[in-house]
Scaffold this active site. Structure first.
Site, PDB file in Angstrom:
ATOM      1  N   TYR A 176      97.025 -64.145 -54.131  1.00 24.65           N
ATOM      2  CA  TYR A 176      97.482 -64.035 -52.742  1.00 24.65           C
ATOM      3  C   TYR A 176      98.267 -65.278 -52.309  1.00 24.65           C
ATOM      4  CZ  TYR A 176      94.058 -60.201 -52.583  1.00 24.65           C
ATOM      5  OH  TYR A 176      93.331 -59.066 -52.840  1.00 24.65           O
TER       6      TYR A 176
ATOM      7  N   ILE B  58      86.677 -54.563 -46.420  1.00 20.97           N
ATOM      8  CA  ILE B  58      87.380 -55.828 -46.133  1.00 20.97           C
ATOM      9  C   ILE B  58      88.772 -55.581 -45.557  1.00 20.97           C
ATOM     10  CG2 ILE B  58      86.142 -57.359 -47.730  1.00 20.97           C
ATOM     11  CD1 ILE B  58      88.308 -56.558 -49.850  1.00 20.97           C
TER      12      ILE B  58
ATOM     13  N   SER C 205      93.681 -57.977 -40.920  1.00 15.96           N
ATOM     14  CA  SER C 205      94.545 -58.049 -39.752  1.00 15.96           C
ATOM     15  C   SER C 205      94.858 -59.516 -39.528  1.00 15.96           C
ATOM     16  CB  SER C 205      93.877 -57.454 -38.508  1.00 15.96           C
ATOM     17  OG  SER C 205      94.760 -57.583 -37.406  1.00 15.96           O
TER      18      SER C 205
ATOM     19  N   ASN D  18      88.287 -54.308 -35.626  1.00 12.85           N
ATOM     20  CA  ASN D  18      87.749 -53.803 -36.887  1.00 12.85           C
ATOM     21  C   ASN D  18      86.260 -54.127 -37.038  1.00 12.85           C
ATOM     22  OD1 ASN D  18      90.242 -52.794 -37.444  1.00 12.85           O
ATOM     23  ND2 ASN D  18      90.882 -54.485 -38.755  1.00 12.85           N
TER      24      ASN D  18
END
Ligand code: NAD
Length: 266
Positions: free
Chosen positions: A43, A221, A224, A233
């Site tokens: 990531y 998971i 946002s 969420n």
């Protein structure tokens, strides 16, 4: 989990969160009440994850931090080196969960990576070890060759790809199912059962879908980058779906993958 450790059922993910926003997102997520953060070497934002964890008021041991070894770091020594690199980038000396990101079975290295993960666990550098995108055949091979069952398998799972067979395999093996892309790129937000349940409960479509994951017993998971989205969420945890709701949502499955097929992705 099957190793005696516990994992928060809901967390938030950091895929595609820009590096310069990651510390903010982590800080806001933890401030909203999340206690599980899902990262990965690929990531490209592990520095931000670490910076988020060093913000005032964040107690390291109160937060469950996951990261993952990327595909080109598979193999015994390479996985140990990749772990060191993730530890260096985040500034964390221990992760709660370390995952093999994809099996990449054609490369023939995931069992060697798994042996490295077992060593990292024995050394206390990770508390729990697991996998991601593994199929039943890959899971069986790990157990046959090392006698160590992953604590968790993080897989693509959303209303259009419900993964009933793999969830059953996980249940039989004592493996936690964790759902990635749980909102399914919003494709099911307008589906009739999602709409009607959302209207009845006064909830958003995203909340209904996340409540469905929780009702299935999955860890989930969602991502946002907006604080309001993170909060929305997390509140899905307080929705109560009925058996009829679950039956209606089950009809949405169409075996549709939005990400790569783990059987061939390398
Ligand atoms: P997701 O299903 O969480 O959806 C994210 C998208 O939905 C974003 O565009 C976001 O803005 C939007 N969204 C979030 N909350 C919303 C809401 N309440 N209402 C409307 N839209 C909303 O997708 P994801 O990021 O692909 O998956 C979640 C996490 O799973 C990732 O961040 C990552 O940590 C993990 N993941 C793992 C793998 C893997 O191979 N192991 C692959 C993909 C993702």
């Amino acid at each position: 989990m099957n190793d005696g450790e516990t994992i928060p059922q809901m967390g938030f993910g950091l895929w595609q969160v820009p590096g310069d926003q990651t510390a903010r997102v982590v800080g806001e997520g933890l401030a909203e009440g999340y206690r599980l953060v899902d990262g990965a070497a690929i990531y490209g934002n592990e520095e931000g994850l670490g910076a988020g964890m060093r913000q005032p008021g964040v107690a390291r041991d109160a937060v469950f931090v996951t990261t993952k070894v990327w595909n080109d770091d598979q193999g015994y020594d390479a996985t140990l080196r990749a772990f060191d690199a993730s530890a260096r980038r985040t500034g964390l000396d221990r992760f709660d969960l370390y995952l093999i990101h994809w099996p990449c079975a054609a490369n023939g290295l995931f069992v060697d990576s798994w042996r490295a993960m077992i060593r990292l666990r024995e050394e206390g550098r990770v508390t729990s070890i697991g996998v991601s995108n593994f199929g039943a055949d890959h899971l069986a091979r790990l157990v046959a060759e090392t006698a160590v069952t992953p604590a968790l398998n993080q897989i693509e799972l959303h209303p259009f790809l419900q993964q009933a067979a793999l969830r059953k395999t996980h249940a039989d093996m004592g493996i936690i199912t964790q759902s990635w892309t749980p909102l399914g790129q919003g494709l099911a937000f307008d589906a009739a059962p999602v709409r009607s349940i959302a209207a009845r409960l006064g909830a958003s479509p995203a909340q209904v879908i996340l409540a469905w994951h929780l009702a299935l017993g999955c860890s989930v998971i969602p991502r946002s980058t907006r604080r309001a989205g993170l909060a929305e969420n997390l509140q899905a945890g307080s929705l109560a779906l009925t058996a009829e709701d679950l039956t209606a949502l089950a009809t949405l499955d169409r075996g549709q993958r939005l990400g790569p097929d783990p059987a061939v992705f390398s």
